[in-house]
Design an enzyme around this catalytic site. Structure first.
Site, PDB file in Angstrom:
ATOM      1  N   HIS A 157      51.606  44.443  41.902  1.00  0.00           N
ATOM      2  CA  HIS A 157      50.239  44.030  41.559  1.00  0.00           C
ATOM      3  C   HIS A 157      50.008  42.540  41.750  1.00  0.00           C
ATOM      4  CE1 HIS A 157      48.650  47.767  39.613  1.00  0.00           C
ATOM      5  NE2 HIS A 157      49.932  48.063  39.700  1.00  0.00           N
ATOM      6  N   ASP A 365      46.286  34.825  42.643  1.00  0.00           N
ATOM      7  CA  ASP A 365      46.063  36.113  41.975  1.00  0.00           C
ATOM      8  C   ASP A 365      46.337  37.240  42.966  1.00  0.00           C
ATOM      9  OD1 ASP A 365      45.264  37.793  39.876  1.00  0.00           O
ATOM     10  OD2 ASP A 365      43.540  36.525  39.399  1.00  0.00           O
TER      11      ASP A 365
END
Ligand code: ADQ
Length: 462
Positions: A157, A365
């Site tokens: 992720h 991110d």
């Protein structure tokens, strides 16, 4: 059809308030599992001082949850140590914040072995096992050692860093080799995938083949990018729910006609919150007309408070908030409302819909789901503008946003200003483009693509 078995560090059952402030992984996994049903296996969130953990099994709807407790010592080393203070900062390019400790690594391996042993009795031959995130990189290898021959896939992720950064990890080769035991390795973006290939090539341990396959450590597997999406329709509906409308009306009344700028993140140093506050300060400095005309609401849910770097960043954010309000505040206007807690997703969706600007400016991110939720929550008649960091994985897809470099404080302030004065037709054009993107690549698309790729046979002669 094969059964889906999801494994992640933390298991968060749907019901109750815990799901309301869940992080990105939980939100994504839950949305994916809800549709197909299956098993969700992982840590309960509880720790015990001694003893052998015994799995707890319970069912809600079509999902069977199997959770185990962790030993306190393992929690500190595996989770607080190796996952949160080694891999998390390193994979987000924060070598300066990464600590390396052999005991942490040993504990990380031990917990992965324990997870494999505890999961093993529940597995059937034709299950599709889908392992999530950096806490569990060695899980596939451990399952193979127990004799599991079925399909096992892994999804990361967070970003996969460039080789130069990744090789600072003393166990970089061991973790890469562990990854080669999966049938499928999924990453968020094409950039992450490039970094993955680059490592194999530069370290001389593998190379790319045709059709998304790679050869690594003598094994053939598939490596592909699968940008995670959100349940777009569901989030859009939430934004017009009674709870969302009530919350946004209450917020709106307090704004007295001022434009709302909103930031929502876990309080994490990767999210660029201090830089964002400096950019807001620069906006007020460089565009004095905006003073008293805008309000920034920064909502930062507490996160990983046992890690010292997080406490330090919390202090920094608090200091910056105080300074901005002290410097620019009037007796009848405070420029910034800093809120250090989570809200329900419904409430957040209402706030997103009300705001003129959504600030999503992480320094790094994997994807960033807040960016996508912000878009989903907007109204066609008066959509807000997304100001998005080029270092969020989401920037790859969302070209209708105002893309910024979060380190360039002046440029972020300019983008905010541009968003504040942007004409309605341009806002609508951009938003329609963004909405089409997140509708097409939603959470179902993500799950289906991953599961289809995992189910696909790999030609051994390749
Ligand atoms: P996170 O780092 O947790 O996820 P993100 O993708 O933005 O980041 O997801 C956060 C989720 O938590 C969103 O659904 C958001 O609405 C919610 N949330 C954030 N702050 C909140 C608050 N104050 N109150 C309530 N809810 C809040 C990790 C990776 C990301 C990746 C996801 C999914 O770090 O890069 O996008 O996993 O793969």
């Amino acid at each position: 059809m094969s059964r889906l078995v999801v494994v992640s560090n933390r298991v968060t059952p749907i019901s109750g308030s815990r799901a309301a402030t869940a992080g990105g992984l939980t939100v994504g996994v839950l949305a994916a599992l809800r549709e197909t049903g299956g098993i969700w296996f992982g840590w309960s969130g509880e720790t015990v001082e001694t003893g052998m953990p015994i799995p707890k099994v319970f069912r809600t709807g079509n999902i069977t949850y199997i959770t185990i407790d962790l030993l306190q010592a393992d929690f500190e080393r595996y989770y607080g140590g190796f996952a949160n203070r080694t891999l998390w900062p390193l994979f987000h390019y924060r070598l300066d914040l990464a600590s390396f400790d052999r005991d942490w690594y040993v504990s990380y391996r031990r917990v992965n072995q324990l997870f494999a042993e505890q999961l093993y009795p529940y597995l059937r031959d034709d299950d599709l096992v889908w392992v999530h995130d950096y806490h569990l990189i060695p899980l596939g290898e451990e399952l193979r050692q127990l004799g599991i021959k079925g399909r096992i896939g892994f999804f990361l992720h967070i970003p996969f860093p460039s080789t130069e950064v990744y090789v600072a990890l003393p166990w970089h080769d061991r973790l890469m080799e562990a990854l080669s035991h999966y049938d499928l390795v999924g990453l968020q973006t094409s950039n992450d995938l490039r970094n993955f290939h680059d490592y194999l090539y530069r370290e001389g341990v593998g190379y790319g083949l045709a059709d998304g396959l790679v050869r690594a450590f003598g094994r053939t597997l598939r490596a592909q990018d699968f940008p995670i999406g959100i349940d777009t329709e569901d989030f859009a509906r939430m934004a017009t729910s009674t709870e969302a409308v009530r919350a946004s009306q209450r917020l709106s009344r307090s704004l007295l006609g001022r434009k709302l700028i909103i930031g929502v993140d876990r309080l994490d140093y990767t999210k660029g919150i201090t830089e964002r506050l400096r950019a807001y300060e620069t906006l007020l400095q460089n565009y004095p007309r905006q003073r008293t005309q805008v309000t920034l609401v920064q909502i930062s849910a507490p996160s990983r408070e046992e890690v010292p770097e997080y406490l330090e960043m919390r202090r920094q954010v608090e200091a910056a908030s105080g300074r901005i309000n002290g410097l620019f505040g009037e007796f009848d206007w405070m420029p910034l409302r800093y809120i250090n807690r989570g809200f329900t997703r419904r409430t957040l969706s209402g706030f997103f819909r009300l705001s003129r600007i959504g600030l999503v400016t992480p320094l790094r991110d994997g994807m960033n789901l807040v960016a996508k939720e912000y878009i989903a929550a907007q109204s066609e008649e008066d959509p807000g503008v997304l100001v998005l960091s080029r270092f969020a994985g989401a920037a790859d897809e969302l070209d209708g946003a105002l893309i910024v470099n979060p380190y360039d404080i002046e440029a972020v302030a300019e983008a905010m200003h541009r968003g504040l004065i942007m004409p309605l037709d341009e806002r609508q054009d951009r938003w329609r483009r963004l909405l089409a993107q997140i509708q097409e690549r939603d959470i179902v698309h993500w799950r289906q693509n991953f599961v289809d790729a995992l189910a696909q046979e790999i030609d051994p002669t390749n």
